[in-house]
Motif scaffolding. Sequence first.
Motif, PDB file in Angstrom:
ATOM      1  N   LYS A  29       9.846  -4.672 -13.591  1.00 19.58           N
ATOM      2  CA  LYS A  29      10.284  -5.890 -14.531  1.00 19.58           C
ATOM      3  C   LYS A  29      11.872  -5.211 -15.670  1.00 19.58           C
ATOM      4  CE  LYS A  29       6.384  -3.941 -16.497  1.00 19.58           C
ATOM      5  NZ  LYS A  29       5.008  -2.865 -16.714  1.00 19.58           N
ATOM      6  N   HIS A  30      12.221  -4.367 -14.821  1.00 17.43           N
ATOM      7  CA  HIS A  30      13.636  -4.835 -15.692  1.00 17.43           C
ATOM      8  C   HIS A  30      14.681  -4.370 -14.380  1.00 17.43           C
ATOM      9  CE1 HIS A  30      12.705  -0.007 -15.157  1.00 17.43           C
ATOM     10  NE2 HIS A  30      11.860  -0.590 -15.221  1.00 17.43           N
ATOM     11  N   VAL A  31      15.813  -3.813 -14.949  1.00 22.14           N
ATOM     12  CA  VAL A  31      16.789  -3.304 -13.229  1.00 22.14           C
ATOM     13  C   VAL A  31      16.792  -2.329 -12.795  1.00 22.14           C
ATOM     14  CG1 VAL A  31      18.737  -3.187 -12.467  1.00 22.14           C
ATOM     15  CG2 VAL A  31      18.730  -5.204 -14.010  1.00 22.14           C
ATOM     16  N   ILE A  32      16.184  -2.334 -11.459  1.00 19.57           N
ATOM     17  CA  ILE A  32      16.109  -0.619 -10.712  1.00 19.57           C
ATOM     18  C   ILE A  32      17.329  -0.513 -10.146  1.00 19.57           C
ATOM     19  CG2 ILE A  32      15.347  -0.163  -9.491  1.00 19.57           C
ATOM     20  CD1 ILE A  32      12.331  -1.735  -9.495  1.00 19.57           C
ATOM     21  N   PRO A  33      17.981   0.638 -10.314  1.00 14.44           N
ATOM     22  CA  PRO A  33      18.732   1.225 -10.101  1.00 14.44           C
ATOM     23  C   PRO A  33      18.977   1.406  -9.112  1.00 14.44           C
ATOM     24  CG  PRO A  33      19.068   2.117 -12.410  1.00 14.44           C
ATOM     25  CD  PRO A  33      17.954   1.858 -12.073  1.00 14.44           C
ATOM     26  N   LYS A  34      19.886   0.913  -7.823  1.00 17.00           N
ATOM     27  CA  LYS A  34      20.100   1.950  -6.389  1.00 17.00           C
ATOM     28  C   LYS A  34      19.439   3.174  -6.695  1.00 17.00           C
ATOM     29  CE  LYS A  34      23.146   1.285  -2.846  1.00 17.00           C
ATOM     30  NZ  LYS A  34      23.689   0.982  -1.667  1.00 17.00           N
ATOM     31  N   ASN A  88       8.377   0.562 -13.058  1.00 16.58           N
ATOM     32  CA  ASN A  88       9.545  -0.604 -12.847  1.00 16.58           C
ATOM     33  C   ASN A  88       9.574  -2.054 -12.499  1.00 16.58           C
ATOM     34  OD1 ASN A  88       9.700  -0.138  -9.661  1.00 16.58           O
ATOM     35  ND2 ASN A  88      10.903   1.977 -10.751  1.00 16.58           N
ATOM     36  N   ALA A  89       8.277  -1.457 -11.856  1.00 18.78           N
ATOM     37  CA  ALA A  89       7.755  -2.761 -10.702  1.00 18.78           C
ATOM     38  C   ALA A  89       6.221  -3.666 -10.974  1.00 18.78           C
ATOM     39  CB  ALA A  89       7.647  -3.335  -9.594  1.00 18.78           C
ATOM     40  N   GLU A  90       5.946  -4.872 -10.765  1.00 19.73           N
ATOM     41  CA  GLU A  90       4.919  -4.984 -10.817  1.00 19.73           C
ATOM     42  C   GLU A  90       4.316  -5.939  -9.284  1.00 19.73           C
ATOM     43  OE1 GLU A  90       3.931  -7.050 -14.781  1.00 19.73           O
ATOM     44  OE2 GLU A  90       5.503  -8.434 -14.116  1.00 19.73           O
ATOM     45  N   VAL A  91       2.947  -5.736  -9.204  1.00 20.34           N
ATOM     46  CA  VAL A  91       2.510  -6.725  -7.735  1.00 20.34           C
ATOM     47  C   VAL A  91       2.015  -8.055  -8.851  1.00 20.34           C
ATOM     48  CG1 VAL A  91       0.977  -6.954  -6.076  1.00 20.34           C
ATOM     49  CG2 VAL A  91       1.404  -4.782  -6.867  1.00 20.34           C
ATOM     50  N   SER A 113       0.802  -0.918  -0.129  1.00 21.28           N
ATOM     51  CA  SER A 113      -0.249  -0.211   0.342  1.00 21.28           C
ATOM     52  C   SER A 113       0.737   1.430   0.283  1.00 21.28           C
ATOM     53  CB  SER A 113      -0.650  -0.193   1.195  1.00 21.28           C
ATOM     54  OG  SER A 113      -0.274   0.057   2.290  1.00 21.28           O
ATOM     55  N   ARG A 114       1.797   0.752   0.184  1.00 20.90           N
ATOM     56  CA  ARG A 114       2.511   2.225   0.144  1.00 20.90           C
ATOM     57  C   ARG A 114       3.718   2.307  -1.200  1.00 20.90           C
ATOM     58  NH1 ARG A 114       5.829   0.412   5.717  1.00 20.90           N
ATOM     59  NH2 ARG A 114       4.252   0.976   7.388  1.00 20.90           N
ATOM     60  N   LEU A 115       3.348   1.782  -2.033  1.00 19.88           N
ATOM     61  CA  LEU A 115       3.819   1.728  -3.284  1.00 19.88           C
ATOM     62  C   LEU A 115       3.156   3.298  -4.378  1.00 19.88           C
ATOM     63  CD1 LEU A 115       4.502  -2.085  -4.455  1.00 19.88           C
ATOM     64  CD2 LEU A 115       6.413   0.060  -3.882  1.00 19.88           C
ATOM     65  N   ASN A 116       4.336   4.159  -4.981  1.00 20.94           N
ATOM     66  CA  ASN A 116       3.508   4.997  -5.491  1.00 20.94           C
ATOM     67  C   ASN A 116       3.254   5.143  -7.427  1.00 20.94           C
ATOM     68  OD1 ASN A 116       3.380   7.218  -3.987  1.00 20.94           O
ATOM     69  ND2 ASN A 116       5.742   7.217  -3.985  1.00 20.94           N
ATOM     70  N   HIS A 117       2.187   4.974  -7.226  1.00 21.32           N
ATOM     71  CA  HIS A 117       1.852   5.313  -9.200  1.00 21.32           C
ATOM     72  C   HIS A 117       2.961   5.756 -10.252  1.00 21.32           C
ATOM     73  CE1 HIS A 117      -0.771   5.119 -12.949  1.00 21.32           C
ATOM     74  NE2 HIS A 117      -0.435   6.216 -12.230  1.00 21.32           N
ATOM     75  N   ILE A 141      11.083   2.570  -6.508  1.00 20.34           N
ATOM     76  CA  ILE A 141       9.936   1.303  -6.958  1.00 20.34           C
ATOM     77  C   ILE A 141       8.339   2.064  -7.231  1.00 20.34           C
ATOM     78  CG2 ILE A 141       9.246  -0.676  -6.461  1.00 20.34           C
ATOM     79  CD1 ILE A 141      12.083  -1.430  -5.414  1.00 20.34           C
ATOM     80  N   THR A 142       7.776   1.437  -8.150  1.00 21.35           N
ATOM     81  CA  THR A 142       6.880   2.272  -8.939  1.00 21.35           C
ATOM     82  C   THR A 142       5.498   1.401  -9.283  1.00 21.35           C
ATOM     83  OG1 THR A 142       6.940   3.347 -11.070  1.00 21.35           O
ATOM     84  CG2 THR A 142       6.962   4.983  -8.610  1.00 21.35           C
TER      85      THR A 142
END
Length: 95
Positions: A50-55, A33-36, A24-28, A59-60
């Motif tokens: 969904k792909h490599v997420i740089p440090k 770059n991610a999926e539930v 519930s804390r993930l923004n839109h 995360i959205t």
Amino acid sequence: PSSSLYRSPLRQDLRGTALYPWHSRLNHSCCPNAEVVRIAGDARIELRAKHVIPKGTEITISYLSAEEVASMAASNRRAELHARYGFVCGCALCV
């Protein structure tokens, strides 16, 4: 069906309720770059990149389906997100 079950106004085929505090804390973002992913036959969910997420990158996830994002103009997506969730999208795809 039991009247105690929650019926989603957005998806009439969904019934039930769950609490996922971390999710519930993930923004839109309309270009997330991610999926539930829901685990079949279970109440668990996974967050998958969904792909490599740089440090250091936020995360959205998308609050809209991939079909909605693909078929709607930015102005319509922004209006829909405002109507459903009360915010105006400012992601790279919308601005």
